[in-house]
Design a protein around this motif. Structure first.
Motif, short mmCIF file in Angstrom:
data_model
loop_
_atom_site.label_atom_id
_atom_site.label_comp_id
_atom_site.label_asym_id
_atom_site.label_seq_id
_atom_site.Cartn_x
_atom_site.Cartn_y
_atom_site.Cartn_z
N ASN A 31 0.77 -1.10 0.04
CA ASN A 31 -0.04 -0.19 0.00
C ASN A 31 0.67 1.31 -0.05
N PRO A 32 0.18 2.29 -0.71
CA PRO A 32 1.18 3.76 -0.35
C PRO A 32 1.70 4.11 0.84
N ASP A 33 1.02 3.61 1.96
CA ASP A 33 1.32 4.31 3.04
C ASP A 33 2.36 3.26 4.09
N GLY A 34 2.84 2.37 3.02
CA GLY A 34 3.94 1.41 3.74
C GLY A 34 3.42 0.30 4.26
N MET A 94 -6.92 -12.23 4.15
CA MET A 94 -6.34 -11.05 3.90
C MET A 94 -5.74 -10.35 5.30
N VAL A 95 -4.47 -10.22 5.41
CA VAL A 95 -4.03 -9.77 6.58
C VAL A 95 -3.18 -8.66 6.44
N GLU A 96 -3.56 -7.47 7.00
CA GLU A 96 -2.99 -6.24 6.72
C GLU A 96 -1.88 -5.87 7.77
N VAL A 97 -0.87 -5.49 7.24
CA VAL A 97 0.34 -5.34 8.30
C VAL A 97 1.11 -4.09 8.21
N ASP A 98 1.46 -3.49 9.18
CA ASP A 98 2.16 -1.91 9.26
C ASP A 98 3.76 -2.47 8.76
#
Length: 207
Positions: free
Chosen positions: A56-59, A76-80
Protein backbone atom coordinates in the motif's frame (compact mmCIF):
# COMPACT_ATOMS: atom_id res chain seq x y z
CA UNK A 1 -20.99 -62.34 13.51
CA UNK A 2 -23.53 -60.34 15.57
CA UNK A 3 -26.16 -62.27 17.48
CA UNK A 4 -29.81 -61.45 16.58
CA UNK A 5 -30.47 -59.87 19.96
CA UNK A 6 -27.16 -57.97 20.28
CA UNK A 7 -27.23 -54.15 20.47
CA UNK A 8 -25.45 -53.82 17.12
CA UNK A 9 -27.94 -56.13 15.44
CA UNK A 10 -30.94 -54.27 16.90
CA UNK A 11 -29.51 -50.88 15.89
CA UNK A 12 -27.49 -51.43 12.67
CA UNK A 13 -27.33 -47.71 11.93
CA UNK A 14 -26.39 -46.48 15.41
CA UNK A 15 -22.65 -46.49 14.76
CA UNK A 16 -23.13 -44.86 11.35
CA UNK A 17 -25.22 -42.09 12.94
CA UNK A 18 -22.55 -41.46 15.55
CA UNK A 19 -19.85 -41.26 12.90
CA UNK A 20 -21.89 -38.89 10.76
CA UNK A 21 -22.57 -36.65 13.76
CA UNK A 22 -18.89 -36.55 14.64
CA UNK A 23 -18.03 -35.69 11.03
CA UNK A 24 -20.60 -32.90 10.95
CA UNK A 25 -19.36 -31.39 14.18
CA UNK A 26 -15.78 -31.62 12.97
CA UNK A 27 -16.78 -29.89 9.74
CA UNK A 28 -18.43 -27.06 11.64
CA UNK A 29 -15.28 -26.56 13.68
CA UNK A 30 -13.16 -26.50 10.49
CA UNK A 31 -15.09 -23.54 9.11
CA UNK A 32 -14.77 -21.31 12.17
CA UNK A 33 -13.17 -17.91 11.46
CA UNK A 34 -9.41 -17.86 12.14
CA UNK A 35 -8.24 -16.29 15.36
CA UNK A 36 -6.95 -12.72 15.02
CA UNK A 37 -3.22 -12.45 14.46
CA UNK A 38 -1.10 -9.81 16.15
CA UNK A 39 1.98 -9.88 13.91
CA UNK A 40 3.14 -10.87 10.45
CA UNK A 41 5.48 -13.45 11.96
CA UNK A 42 2.59 -15.09 13.79
CA UNK A 43 0.49 -15.27 10.61
CA UNK A 44 3.37 -16.73 8.59
CA UNK A 45 4.16 -19.29 11.28
CA UNK A 46 0.59 -20.60 11.17
CA UNK A 47 -0.28 -20.08 7.49
CA UNK A 48 3.03 -20.38 5.68
CA UNK A 49 4.04 -18.09 2.82
CA UNK A 50 1.17 -15.98 1.45
CA UNK A 51 -0.10 -16.50 -2.08
CA UNK A 52 0.55 -12.79 -2.72
CA UNK A 53 1.78 -9.62 -1.03
CA UNK A 54 0.03 -6.34 -1.87
CA UNK A 55 1.93 -3.16 -0.90
CA UNK A 56 0.00 0.00 0.00
CA UNK A 57 1.13 3.61 -0.54
CA UNK A 58 1.31 4.23 3.23
CA UNK A 59 3.94 1.51 3.70
CA UNK A 60 1.56 -1.18 4.95
CA UNK A 61 1.22 -4.54 3.17
CA UNK A 62 -1.72 -6.91 2.68
CA UNK A 63 -0.79 -10.59 2.95
CA UNK A 64 -3.07 -12.85 0.89
CA UNK A 65 -3.68 -16.43 2.06
CA UNK A 66 -5.90 -17.98 -0.61
CA UNK A 67 -7.25 -21.53 -0.32
CA UNK A 68 -8.27 -21.84 -3.98
CA UNK A 69 -9.03 -24.01 -5.89
CA UNK A 70 -10.52 -26.33 -3.25
CA UNK A 71 -11.02 -24.05 -0.25
CA UNK A 72 -13.70 -21.38 0.03
CA UNK A 73 -11.88 -18.61 1.90
CA UNK A 74 -9.15 -16.07 1.23
CA UNK A 75 -7.73 -14.53 4.38
CA UNK A 76 -6.28 -11.04 3.94
CA UNK A 77 -3.99 -9.76 6.72
CA UNK A 78 -2.89 -6.11 6.59
CA UNK A 79 0.33 -5.34 8.46
CA UNK A 80 2.18 -2.07 9.01
CA UNK A 81 5.83 -1.39 8.18
CA UNK A 82 6.93 -2.98 11.48
CA UNK A 83 4.97 -6.18 10.83
CA UNK A 84 2.14 -5.53 13.31
CA UNK A 85 -1.34 -6.55 12.16
CA UNK A 86 -3.73 -3.67 11.46
CA UNK A 87 -6.76 -5.74 10.39
CA UNK A 88 -7.75 -9.01 8.73
CA UNK A 89 -10.77 -10.15 6.70
CA UNK A 90 -12.10 -12.88 4.42
CA UNK A 91 -11.93 -11.60 0.83
CA UNK A 92 -14.60 -14.11 -0.26
CA UNK A 93 -17.22 -13.02 2.28
CA UNK A 94 -20.50 -11.91 0.70
CA UNK A 95 -20.01 -8.27 1.65
CA UNK A 96 -16.64 -8.20 -0.11
CA UNK A 97 -17.94 -9.99 -3.23
CA UNK A 98 -20.61 -7.29 -3.47
CA UNK A 99 -17.85 -4.67 -3.87
CA UNK A 100 -17.01 -5.91 -7.38
CA UNK A 101 -18.45 -3.27 -9.73
CA UNK A 102 -18.78 -2.80 -13.46
CA UNK A 103 -15.73 -1.11 -14.98
CA UNK A 104 -13.18 -2.42 -12.46
CA UNK A 105 -9.91 -3.73 -13.92
CA UNK A 106 -8.62 -7.28 -13.62
CA UNK A 107 -5.81 -6.07 -11.34
CA UNK A 108 -8.33 -4.42 -9.01
CA UNK A 109 -10.47 -7.57 -8.83
CA UNK A 110 -7.44 -9.83 -8.35
CA UNK A 111 -6.29 -7.72 -5.43
CA UNK A 112 -9.78 -7.48 -3.92
CA UNK A 113 -10.72 -11.19 -4.08
CA UNK A 114 -7.37 -12.95 -4.11
CA UNK A 115 -6.24 -15.83 -6.30
CA UNK A 116 -9.01 -17.14 -8.55
CA UNK A 117 -9.86 -20.82 -9.07
CA UNK A 118 -9.89 -20.91 -12.88
CA UNK A 119 -10.20 -18.82 -16.06
CA UNK A 120 -12.39 -19.46 -19.09
CA UNK A 121 -12.41 -17.51 -22.34
CA UNK A 122 -15.35 -17.34 -24.75
CA UNK A 123 -14.46 -16.25 -28.27
CA UNK A 124 -18.01 -15.56 -29.46
CA UNK A 125 -19.01 -13.31 -26.57
CA UNK A 126 -15.54 -11.85 -26.09
CA UNK A 127 -15.71 -12.57 -22.36
CA UNK A 128 -13.00 -13.79 -20.04
CA UNK A 129 -14.49 -15.27 -16.87
CA UNK A 130 -12.63 -15.72 -13.60
CA UNK A 131 -14.25 -17.84 -10.89
CA UNK A 132 -13.75 -18.43 -7.19
CA UNK A 133 -14.90 -21.41 -5.14
CA UNK A 134 -17.10 -19.96 -2.35
CA UNK A 135 -19.25 -21.49 0.43
CA UNK A 136 -22.13 -23.51 -0.98
CA UNK A 137 -25.55 -21.88 -1.12
CA UNK A 138 -27.14 -25.23 -0.18
CA UNK A 139 -26.08 -28.58 1.25
CA UNK A 140 -27.62 -30.19 -1.85
CA UNK A 141 -24.88 -28.69 -4.04
CA UNK A 142 -21.42 -29.94 -4.87
CA UNK A 143 -20.07 -26.42 -5.21
CA UNK A 144 -20.94 -22.75 -5.70
CA UNK A 145 -18.73 -20.50 -7.81
CA UNK A 146 -18.59 -16.72 -7.92
CA UNK A 147 -17.82 -15.54 -11.44
CA UNK A 148 -16.50 -12.19 -12.65
CA UNK A 149 -16.98 -11.51 -16.38
CA UNK A 150 -14.50 -9.25 -18.19
CA UNK A 151 -14.47 -7.76 -21.66
CA UNK A 152 -11.27 -5.99 -22.72
CA UNK A 153 -9.96 -6.35 -19.17
CA UNK A 154 -12.90 -4.57 -17.51
CA UNK A 155 -15.73 -6.02 -15.41
CA UNK A 156 -19.05 -6.20 -17.27
CA UNK A 157 -21.00 -8.23 -14.72
CA UNK A 158 -20.85 -10.96 -12.07
CA UNK A 159 -22.72 -14.25 -11.63
CA UNK A 160 -22.91 -17.38 -9.52
CA UNK A 161 -22.79 -20.96 -10.78
CA UNK A 162 -24.15 -23.97 -8.92
CA UNK A 163 -22.82 -27.47 -9.47
CA UNK A 164 -25.21 -30.30 -8.65
CA UNK A 165 -24.26 -33.89 -7.79
CA UNK A 166 -26.39 -35.61 -10.43
CA UNK A 167 -24.81 -36.13 -13.84
CA UNK A 168 -22.15 -33.50 -13.19
CA UNK A 169 -24.26 -30.73 -14.73
CA UNK A 170 -24.26 -27.14 -13.63
CA UNK A 171 -26.71 -24.29 -13.63
CA UNK A 172 -26.18 -20.63 -12.96
CA UNK A 173 -27.70 -17.22 -12.65
CA UNK A 174 -26.06 -13.91 -13.37
CA UNK A 175 -26.57 -10.22 -13.63
CA UNK A 176 -26.57 -7.92 -16.62
CA UNK A 177 -27.69 -4.31 -16.80
CA UNK A 178 -30.81 -3.82 -18.84
CA UNK A 179 -32.98 -6.68 -17.65
CA UNK A 180 -33.28 -10.42 -17.87
CA UNK A 181 -31.21 -12.63 -20.14
CA UNK A 182 -31.36 -16.27 -21.14
CA UNK A 183 -28.83 -18.79 -22.44
CA UNK A 184 -27.50 -22.31 -22.13
CA UNK A 185 -24.38 -24.21 -21.14
CA UNK A 186 -22.85 -27.67 -21.33
CA UNK A 187 -21.08 -29.53 -18.55
CA UNK A 188 -18.75 -27.29 -16.55
CA UNK A 189 -18.57 -24.72 -19.36
CA UNK A 190 -21.26 -22.15 -19.84
CA UNK A 191 -21.76 -18.85 -21.59
CA UNK A 192 -24.72 -16.52 -21.01
CA UNK A 193 -24.90 -15.50 -24.67
CA UNK A 194 -23.99 -18.59 -26.70
CA UNK A 195 -25.07 -22.23 -26.49
CA UNK A 196 -23.13 -25.46 -26.62
CA UNK A 197 -24.03 -28.93 -28.04
CA UNK A 198 -26.92 -30.51 -26.11
CA UNK A 199 -27.28 -27.41 -23.90
CA UNK A 200 -29.13 -27.12 -20.63
CA UNK A 201 -31.27 -23.94 -20.40
CA UNK A 202 -30.86 -21.36 -17.68
CA UNK A 203 -32.15 -17.91 -16.86
CA UNK A 204 -31.19 -14.81 -14.88
CA UNK A 205 -32.13 -11.27 -14.02
CA UNK A 206 -30.51 -7.84 -14.10
CA UNK A 207 -27.60 -6.29 -12.19
Amino acid sequence: MNKPNSPSARHPFRMLAVLLLAFALGGCAAFQPPRPYTSEAEALAERGEPTARWPNPDGSTVLEFSTQPYGTTCLMVEVDATGMVLRQWNALADENLARVKKGMTQDEVRRMLGQYRSVQRFALSGEEVWDWNIPKDSIDLIATYFNVHFIDGKVVRTSRTHEYPRDGWMMGFGFSRGGAYWGSYWGPHWDPRWGYPRPHPYWGWGW
